[in-house]
Structures are given as structure tokens and as C-alpha cells.
Write an enzyme that holds these catalytic residues in place. Structure first.
Site, PDB file in Angstrom:
ATOM      1  N   TRP B 282      -3.589  25.277  40.565  1.00  0.00           N
ATOM      2  CA  TRP B 282      -4.160  24.341  39.806  1.00  0.00           C
ATOM      3  C   TRP B 282      -2.740  24.218  38.850  1.00  0.00           C
ATOM      4  O   TRP B 282      -2.375  23.172  37.914  1.00  0.00           O
ATOM      5  CB  TRP B 282      -5.106  24.601  38.841  1.00  0.00           C
ATOM      6  CG  TRP B 282      -5.072  25.860  37.880  1.00  0.00           C
ATOM      7  CD1 TRP B 282      -4.217  27.063  37.890  1.00  0.00           C
ATOM      8  CD2 TRP B 282      -5.257  25.790  36.565  1.00  0.00           C
ATOM      9  NE1 TRP B 282      -4.382  27.733  37.006  1.00  0.00           N
ATOM     10  CE2 TRP B 282      -5.252  27.138  36.092  1.00  0.00           C
ATOM     11  CE3 TRP B 282      -6.228  25.009  35.781  1.00  0.00           C
ATOM     12  CZ2 TRP B 282      -5.613  27.311  34.776  1.00  0.00           C
ATOM     13  CZ3 TRP B 282      -6.566  25.339  34.425  1.00  0.00           C
ATOM     14  CH2 TRP B 282      -6.205  26.601  33.932  1.00  0.00           C
ATOM     15  N   ASP B 283      -1.877  25.040  38.789  1.00  0.00           N
ATOM     16  CA  ASP B 283      -0.451  24.777  38.035  1.00  0.00           C
ATOM     17  C   ASP B 283       0.143  23.579  38.120  1.00  0.00           C
ATOM     18  O   ASP B 283       0.671  22.763  37.231  1.00  0.00           O
ATOM     19  CB  ASP B 283       0.646  25.831  38.650  1.00  0.00           C
ATOM     20  CG  ASP B 283       0.449  27.381  38.579  1.00  0.00           C
ATOM     21  OD1 ASP B 283      -0.935  27.604  38.797  1.00  0.00           O
ATOM     22  OD2 ASP B 283       0.976  28.277  38.277  1.00  0.00           O
ATOM     23  N   GLU B 420      -9.181  34.832  33.975  1.00  0.00           N
ATOM     24  CA  GLU B 420      -9.185  35.488  35.194  1.00  0.00           C
ATOM     25  C   GLU B 420      -9.530  37.121  34.930  1.00  0.00           C
ATOM     26  O   GLU B 420      -9.761  37.799  35.972  1.00  0.00           O
ATOM     27  CB  GLU B 420      -8.240  35.437  36.214  1.00  0.00           C
ATOM     28  CG  GLU B 420      -7.988  34.064  36.783  1.00  0.00           C
ATOM     29  CD  GLU B 420      -6.592  33.842  37.501  1.00  0.00           C
ATOM     30  OE1 GLU B 420      -5.636  34.395  36.802  1.00  0.00           O
ATOM     31  OE2 GLU B 420      -6.690  32.466  38.184  1.00  0.00           O
ATOM     32  N   LYS B 512      -7.485  36.375  29.214  1.00  0.00           N
ATOM     33  CA  LYS B 512      -6.164  36.171  29.744  1.00  0.00           C
ATOM     34  C   LYS B 512      -5.495  34.807  29.367  1.00  0.00           C
ATOM     35  O   LYS B 512      -4.027  35.070  28.796  1.00  0.00           O
ATOM     36  CB  LYS B 512      -6.216  35.951  31.102  1.00  0.00           C
ATOM     37  CG  LYS B 512      -4.992  36.002  31.935  1.00  0.00           C
ATOM     38  CD  LYS B 512      -5.087  36.245  33.289  1.00  0.00           C
ATOM     39  CE  LYS B 512      -3.867  36.234  34.352  1.00  0.00           C
ATOM     40  NZ  LYS B 512      -4.094  36.281  35.755  1.00  0.00           N
ATOM     41  N   GLN B 513      -6.013  33.816  29.018  1.00  0.00           N
ATOM     42  CA  GLN B 513      -5.265  32.691  28.582  1.00  0.00           C
ATOM     43  C   GLN B 513      -6.399  31.431  28.172  1.00  0.00           C
ATOM     44  O   GLN B 513      -7.523  31.810  28.330  1.00  0.00           O
ATOM     45  CB  GLN B 513      -4.510  32.218  29.673  1.00  0.00           C
ATOM     46  CG  GLN B 513      -5.745  31.568  30.935  1.00  0.00           C
ATOM     47  CD  GLN B 513      -4.985  31.508  32.230  1.00  0.00           C
ATOM     48  OE1 GLN B 513      -4.638  32.317  33.152  1.00  0.00           O
ATOM     49  NE2 GLN B 513      -4.356  30.299  32.499  1.00  0.00           N
TER      50      GLN B 513
END
Lengths: 223, 681
Positions: B282-283, B420, B512-513
Site C-alpha cells: 500500500w506504500d 500492525e 505502530k503508526q
């Protein structure tokens, strides 16, 4: 001729001597045995002088309070032997655990030692513990990140692929001895700064204090 | 040696050059990545000429080898090598961003080795090198050399011609020619190489044409392309030369690493290294594409078409899972089948990789990228045909995937969101809201009964929003986890799962983000008004930024929320991530998503640019240390230049453009306009 300097009192002579002999086999060296009482100032000074001789490659001492003074002042590696040590896997050294924090300094310190052991056909196991100081900032995808991280670790620490790498997370001092036992290591080799001030050498202190096997302390400035 | 000498000016310009003089072998491996040059889907790493370097010398977008999770980008023949003996001991290497050339000069030698190379931005697949040194030290040697252990067939002909092929008929073909001449003890070698994926005749014709044109003219046409690029897209921050330079480096490497013929497969590390095997995540859709569409809409379209052409594989994946529509893979490569590995490591802990089966938001992300491309370019015909089918089939997937409970609420169970650290969760807000957005967007396209069904189902999907607090719960049960803050554990960014182990982190609220916050970044209209700030306040102290995707997007959100100084701190991390090798893995390739997210932060965050229904919306926020920010970009089919100060925004457009500043009335801007900003923090 290169020498392994075995320094001990009469009572623990056999314990130290067995480890010194095993180290001498690795180094293809002679063992020179000296009887010392490290609580006596002159003995400690004489031992440090003997360690500084060019022919002395490594010193082997019994683990006790004075041994820290010798290890922290010697420019040569010192193998610290736990009292009453009996080699579980026989008198020879066949497997060595090398904890590395990933820094170039630590890797350089044990680099020559690593090569010596490898040349002698001894199996090496590298241990790296992810702690607050060494945990990467980013670990993107667990499916891929290890390879990239390990490639870099091995290059920065001059650790070839054929040397096994064990990874743990937590406090290094709590893992080193445990991994050494689980791996059946005969010796632990640690690079260290020779500073024993508060907060320094925590991994070295914990390892030396709890290891049931000899611990080789390699000064960062070595060779 | 005019070409090398010509660079005497630009290489002294710190605003446009990345320079390196180190002898540290570890750092030189990183530089090989940083000095990657590329165009049109062909790229070459910056290894020095006398050494094969650490990674693949040449990579071509979309050309893979291997099968399943072991599928990886195929390295092409190495064209950069020369016989130089003795090798330089010290050198200076200069990457000139403005003209897209890499220059090297040996230091401390009376007759130094000097080289200049570029990957033609004008002729896709053509790469050119000129080198000079003492006659006794420099020889051209073999024109094409094998890429590592990869089998290569090759042959040579007259006058320095040679060809090589890696990967058989479906692989990479290269043809190289070199010319060598001597003058007063100095030898000059020029090498022309061409790469292609078709027959050797095409590649041969390309290199012959390049040689006929000649080095100097090739360089001139190459520079002209770069000059045009920088005239259209640039960033200007006089008060912050570091951010200005590193942002230009980001733009430069996006241009070098994104490309292809008809479609653009953009792997996590682009074409700059072997990291992540060139797999497409998905980057590409969410982090790289929004940046690229503001630079070169055609390139972004090619990225969308990479997904569109793999729609059949996505449909098959949905069918295999027992659903309708199309389900895109978490990791994609040549044919669009899932190539996600099933095992991996978190630090030293082996883990089962579940992203391939559970990180389903990728399906909505792919749809979002196509839609975003259409919005940004305002191409009415964009979402027709197979691109339209992509949006509808992804919605069909969600329509069959959502489970309705007895109360009629829609749920998505057993998924992984962007965070994640928490796997197998139910009703991940990001996944649910993106699925809802996908259904609603497709409903507008498909109409009729199916459209009504999509709309009805979208309205039933739960999103975890609490109207009283404004917070979205990241997933069902998240608020009941141990309320740890990242400051309790370590200073972010930190890979918290590596530090403490995945079980410990999964039991906590550490993320995580951005997860919920990604909604405010991608689909703000799908979130409740006024919820950006409360969710930032709640989730940021819980965010480890343990993903390199995190700092740039967070910077963008903070700037939009009126916290540009905090945003700038994170932007700097994103911009320097590769230049300072913050991950310790840049030698394996650039982190292209981070680079894309950094440009997004500048454009969407600090400049406050947004496009909605054919209108350019502006809401800038300048950090206290910046007196001005200038950005140039492509948008709605036009070239746009903004020069933002605390008092005014100067807008220059090459055609009439509808603009809305801070929600005020929409006005048409033609040529130049100066708008009072009212308030810039």
C-alpha cells in the site's frame, strides 16, 4: 612463544589451569603459571606487569573481587573463571558465545578474538540483544525487515554469514548467561570499556557475576 | 572533458547537490542507494566504477524473477564498471539534483579519475557514462558484467559493442558501446548503454541512436527534461536550507524510482535496491502515488494501471476466499497474485506473517488511489472502463465481506489495520471506514439497485466513533487495553514490538503508526467534523512511529491541525530517514513511501493543499522558523506555483483555476493572484 598467563592461588590452581590449558590449545601457546594472592598489592602489580609482556596473549584468573582490578587495568584480554568451575563439555573449548551490541567498537574489540577462535575450528555464536539503546527506530514489515537488518549488522560487525546469530530483546545482562547455557557455550567473550563506574559495564558485571563458565573480557582498545 | 567541467558551478551549489567524500565502507554502501539515478522505469545504483557495489546495478520496474513469496526484482547487467587501477583512495561524489547527473572526482591525485553519469530522462532505458583518468590507469574493460550470481548470456562485437541478457526472453536485455580516446596522457572513455525488456533489436537501435546523438547532446536533452521538471515542481524554503535540499532530494528520487512502460510497479524501495524484493505494498497507492500525481500525473496514472491490469488476479483472490468482487494482495509483484511471505521475524522472534491474509484494507487503498488520481487530475474520462471496474469490484468485495449482525450493524472481523502491532482485530476503524468510503464512491459510479445496495450497506458499517469525545476507537476492545503511552517505554521513533516483544505490545494501546488518523489524512470527509484534533491528542502519545511510514503522515496531520512546529520535527525525520540512514537499512534501497509521505506533508500539511470537486483548497500553516514556503506542483491539469508568507499567498497558474482559501468563497484565478492569508500560525 606466545603465552597464556594462568594466575591463581594454590587452592584454585587446578581450576584456573584447566581453562588456561584450553585457551593455550586455541592460541597454540604455552601456559605460564604464576601463584599469586591478588589481595597483596605487590602481587597484583607484578601480575599486571607480566600481562604487559609482549609474549603474553591472555590472562586467566579466578573470579573474585581483585580480579576486576586486573581486568580493568590490563591491556590484554582476561579470562575470568568462576570458582569451582568444572568444564561440563570436557577440557577443550568447542563453542564460544560472543555478545555484540552492534557497535563498531565492540565488534572491533572482539574481531581478532573471533578470528582466532574461528581459525582454531571453534564454533562461534553471536548474541545481540535489542535493548533501549540498540532497538532499531523502525521495523517496517516483519516479513522482510530481518534480512535487511541482519545484512547491515553483519557488515558493521564484520560477522560472516556462517556464524550463527541469536537475537533476543530485553536487558542484555539478563540474556547472556542464559543463552550461553542453552547454546552449550564453553566460553563467553565480551568486549568492554574497562570502566566500572556506576552505570557502566552492566552487561559485563551481570555476566561475570552469574556465569557458570569462563568469561573472556576483551578491552575495547585491544589489540 | 567539458561535461565534467560544466558541473563546476552546480556542484558548489548546496541548494541542489548532495555531496559525499567519506571513505567509510559502510557509509559508501548507503551512498550507492542515495546516488541512484533512474528514469522511465530503469534505474542504476551509484556504485563506484571500479567496484561492482553492494546491490543490483540496474533494476527495471515490473521485471521480476522467482515465484510466490520469493519473487523478486531481477537485477540487470551492470553497465557502470570500468577497469581503474590503482583505484582511487579518496574521492568526492556529487549528486546534482537540478540536472540529474552523478559526478565523481578523485581527490589528491595529479591526474584524477573523473566520471559523470546519467540515466537519460529523455530516452527511457538509455544510460551514459564518461570517465577520464591517466592513460595508464583507465581502461573501459568489459562493457556489461553479470549482476552478482545471476546467470547472464552475453556476446561482443566490433568497436566496443556488447550485449547481455539476464532472465531469458522475459528478462532484461542490455546493449552497450564504448568509445575511448587519448590526449596527452589522459584517456577518456564514453559508454552508452541501453536497456529493454523486448527484443535485442529495439535495444540495439536505442543505443546506436544514443551514440549517434553523442554524449554532449544526450546530456543537453537530459538536462532540459530535468529543467522542465523543476520548473513545474519544486519547493522553496529560504529559512530552512536543509528541509529545502532534502525535500528536493525526495522529489528527485521519486522521479528516478517511479516509472514504467504503460504501467508502473512501485516497490517499497523503488528501483534503488533489493530490499523488500521489489514487492508492491500500500506504500505505492497511499504514500507514493499522492506525491507523484502532484509531480507527473501520467506517472500516477501508470501506477493506477499497474493495479488495473491485475484486476483479474484480484477477482480470483476474492473468489478463492469465498467473496465477490476483487481483493488486492498485501504484497504484489509481477502478476498480481499475493506474494506475501508467511513467516518472518520481529527482532529475534520468529513470527507467523498474517498481513497477507488479514491486512485487507489494501483493497480499499487501491481503490482510493485510483479515485484520488481522478480527483487530482480532474480527468472526467479517468474513471471509465477498467479503472471504473476497479472501484466497483473492490466495493463488491466489501459488500460480500461485511457481516451484518442481528441489529443490522455491519462488521469486518479478523483484520489487521495499519497499526500492525494489533492483529486479528474486529472493526478496525480504518478498514471499516475505508470500506464504507469504497462502497459509497462505487455507488456513485454504478448507480441503480447495486448502487443503492452499496449505499445502504455503507450506512450500516460501524466505525467506532464516539460523538461525546470525538474519538474513534481503533478497533473493538482497543480502549480496554493497557493504557500505555510511548513515553513510558522509549523515545519515539522506536520499533516497540522489537524492544518489548509483540505480545507485550499487543496487550497495550501502543500503535505502530497512524491508524485512525490515516482516515483524517486520506478521507477526511468520511470522518466526523472536528475530530482530527481530539484523535491526534489521544493517539499521538500512543504512537511509536515504529514504521517508516509514520513520521511523514503524522507531520502532515499536525500541520493541518495547526501544530506546524511539532509537524516540522517529524518532517525532518522523514526527510533525513535515508540520507542519515536512520533505519540502518538504506543500503538495501530508499524508503520510497517515506519520501512520498514527506512531500505529502509539505504539500498537504504545511501548504495546506487539497483538491475537491475541481477546486484547489488552501489552508497553509507555517512553522515559526519559516518566513515563507514556496511550492510548485501539478494539479487539475495545470501547473501551480504557491508562494506562502504569513500575510499573503501568491498564486501563479498557467490556466484559469478555481481556488478556495480557508473555506472562503471559491474564486477563479488566472495567471497571477495575491490572496491575503488572514492567519498563518
Amino acid at each position: 612463544m606466545t603465552q597464556v598467563l594462568a594466575a591463581s592461588s594454590r587452592e584454585c590452581r587446578d581450576t584456573v589451569s584447566s581453562v588456561a590449558t584450553a585457551m593455550a590449545t586455541v592460541l597454540r601457546a604455552d601456559v605460564r603459571t604464576v601463584e599469586v594472592d591478588l589481595t597483596v598489592e605487590d602481587h597484583a602489580a607484578a601480575l599486571l606487569d607480566a600481562l604487559e609482556r609482549p609474549e603474553t596473549a591472555v590472562g586467566v584468573l579466578l573470579r573474585d573481587a581483585p580480579s576486576w582490578r586486573i581486568a580493568s587495568h590490563s591491556s590484554k584480554p582476561i579470562v575470568v573463571v568462576p570458582p569451582g568451575f568444572v568444564a561440563v563439555h570436557g577440557p577443550a573449548i568447542s563453542r564460544v558465545l560472543l555478545p555484540l551490541d552492534g557497535s563498531a567498537e565492540a565488534a572491533a574489540a572482539v574481531g581478532d578474538t573471533m578470528r582466532l577462535f574461528a581459525d582454531a575450528g571453534i564454533e562461534l555464536v553471536i548474541l545481540h540483544v535489542f535493548d533501549e539503546a540498540t532497538t532499531p527506530l523502525f521495523w517496517d514489515q516483519a516479513a522482510h525487515a530481518r534480512q535487511g537488518w541482519e545484512d547491515e549488522f553483519r557488515i558493521r560487525c564484520s560477522t560472516p554469514r556462517d556464524i550463527r546469530l541469536e537475537l533476543r530483546h530485553g536487558v542484555p545482562g539478563e540474556h547472556v548467561v542464559h543463552v550461553a547455557v542453552s547454546e552449550g557455550a564453553d566460553l563467553i567473550a565480551l568486549g568492554w570499556s574497562q570502566h566500572l563506574d556506576a552505570g557502566r559495564a552492566r552487561t559485563v558485571r551481570a555476566t561475570v557475576a552469574h556465569a557458570d563458565m569462563p568469561v573472556m573480557l576483551v578491552p575495547l582498545a585491544f589489540p | 572533458m567539458t561535461a565534467v567541467d560544466d558541473l563546476a558551478g552546480p556542484r558548489e551549489d548546496p541548494a541542489w547537490t548532495v555531496q559525499q567524500t567519506t571513505r567509510d565502507p559502510v557509509r559508501r554502501r548507503v551512498d550507492e542507494t542515495l546516488f541512484t539515478l533512474g528514469a522511465g522505469g530503469y534505474a542504476t545504483r551509484g556504485a563506484v566504477e571500479e567496484s561492482p557495489g553492494d546491490g543490483p546495478a540496474v533494476l527495471v520496474a515490473g521485471v521480476y524473477t522467482g515465484t510466490g513469496p520469493r519473487q523478486r526484482l531481477l537485477p540487470g547487467p551492470d553497465w557502470t564498471q570500468l577497469d581503474i587501477a590503482p583505484a582511487p583512495v579518496a574521492d568526492r561524489r556529487v549528486l546534482d539534483l537540478r540536472s540529474g547527473v552523478l559526478v565523481r572526482e578523485e581527490l589528491g591525485a595529479p591526474c584524477p579519475v573523473r566520471t559523470l553519469r546519467f540515466v537519460s530522462a529523455h530516452r527511457p532505458g538509455v544510460m551514459v557514462l564518461r570517465a577520464e583518468a591517466a592513460t595508464t590507469r583507465l581502461r573501459a574493460g568489459a562493457g556489461l558484467r553479470p549482476p552478482g550470481d545471476e546467470p547472464m548470456s552475453s556476446g561482443s562485437g566490433e568497436e566496443g559493442r556488447c550485449w547481455a541478457r539476464v532472465g531469458g526472453d522475459a528478462g532484461i536485455t542490455a546493449v552497450a558501446i564504448h568509445d575511448s580516446r587519448e590526449n596527452r596522457g589522459t584517456r577518456t572513455v564514453e559508454r552508452f548503454a541501453a536497456y529493454g525488456t523486448g527484443g535485442i533489436e529495439v535495444v540495439e537501435a536505442a543505443v546506436e541512436a544514443a551514440r549517434r546523438v553523442g554524449f554532449d547532446r544526450l546530456l543537453a536533452e537530459h538536462r532540459a527534461v530535468w529543467a522542465d521538471r523543476w520548473a513545474a515542481v519544486d519547493v522553496r524554503i529560504p529559512d530552512d536550507p536543509d528541509v529545502q535540499l532534502t525535500a528536493r532530494f525526495a522529489l528527485f528520487q521519486l522521479w528516478c524510482n517511479v516509472g514504467g512502460q504503460g504501467e508502473a510497479a512501485v516497490g517499497a524501495r523503488g528501483l534503488s535496491g533489493h530490499g523488500y524484493a521489489g514487492h508492491v505494498f500500500w506504500d505505492a497507492d497511499v504514500f507514493v502515488l499522492p506525491a507523484v500525481v502532484s509531480m507527473d500525473p501520467a506517472l500516477a496514472l501508470a501506477m493506477v494501471d499497474y493495479r488495473v491490469r491485475r484486476l483479474p488476479a484480484a477477482r480470483a483472490a476474492a473468489r478463492a476466499a469465498g467473496y465477490r468482487g476483487a481483493r488486492f494482495p498485501w504484497e504484489s509483484a509481477a502478476d498480481g497474485h499475493d506474494v506475501t511471505p508467511t513467516s518472518g521475524d520481529l527482532g529475534g522472534q520468529p513470527v507467523v506473517i498474517k498481513t497477507g491474509t488479514l491486512e485487507e484494507h489494501i483493497t480499499a487503498d487501491v481503490a482510493w488511489a485510483a479515485w484520488h488520481c481522478a480527483q487530482w487530475t480532474s480527468q472526467r474520462r479517468f474513471l471509465r472502463g477498467r479503472r471504473r471496474a476497479l472501484l466497483i469490484d473492490t466495493a463488491r468485495y466489501w459488500a460480500s465481506r461485511v457481516r451484518l449482525d442481528r441489529d443490522g450493524h455491519g462488521h469486518l472481523e479478523d483484520v489487521i489495520g495499519p497499526d500492525e502491532y494489533h492483529e486479528s482485530v474486529t472493526d478496525n476503524a480504518y478498514t471499516n471506514v475505508m470500506a464504507r468510503w469504497n462502497l459509497r464512491t462505487a455507488a456513485d459510479l454504478v448507480g441503480g439497485d447495486e448502487g443503492a445496495t452499496f449505499r445502504g450497506l455503507a450506512a450500516k458499517i460501524v466505525d467506532g466513533h464516539d460523538a461525546a469525545t470525538g474519538l474513534y476507537e481503533q478497533f473493538a476492545g482497543y480502549f480496554g487495553l493497557e493504557p500505555l503511552l510511548i513515553a513510558d517505554l522509549a523515545r519515539p521513533p522506536v520499533a516497540a514490538d522489537v524492544l518489548l516483544g509483540p505480545q507485550r505490545i499487543a496487550a497495550s494501546q501502543i500503535s505502530k503508526q497512524p491508524d485512525v488518523l490515516m482516515l483524517h489524512h486520506l478521507v477526511p470527509d468520511e470522518t466526523a467534523p472536528g475530530t482530527l484534533r481530539p484523535n491526534l491528542d489521544f493517539y499521538l502519545p500512543r504512537t511509536a512511529h515504529g514504521s517508516s511510514l509514520s513520521p511523514g503522515i503524522t507531520a502532515s496531520l499536525l500541520a493541518r491541525a495547526g501544530q506546524p512546529d511539532e509537524a516540522l520535527r517529524l518532517l525532518r525525520i522523514a526527510l533525513r530517514l535515508d540520507l542519515d540512514d536512520l533505519t540502518g537499512t538504506t543500503a538495501a534501497g530508499l524508503h520510497l513511501a517515506t519520501i512520498g509521505s514527506a512531500w505529502q506533508a509539505l504539500l498537504f500539511g504545511f501548504a495546506g493543499v487539497r483538491v475537491r470537486r475541481g477546486v484547489l483548497h488552501l489552508d497553509p500553516a507555517l512553522p515559526s522558523d519559516w518566513g515563507s514556503l514556496g511550492v510548485s506542483f501539478c494539479c487539475l491539469g495545470h501547473r501551480v506555483r504557491l508562494d506562502i508568507t504569513r500575510d499573503v499567498i501568491d498564486i501563479d497558474v498557467d490556466a484559469p483555476l478555481r481556488v478556495c482559501l480557508r473555506g472562503s468563497e471559491v474564486r477563479s484565478v488566472t495567471g497571477h493572484a495575491r490572496l491575503p492569508t488572514g492567519r498563518v500560525p
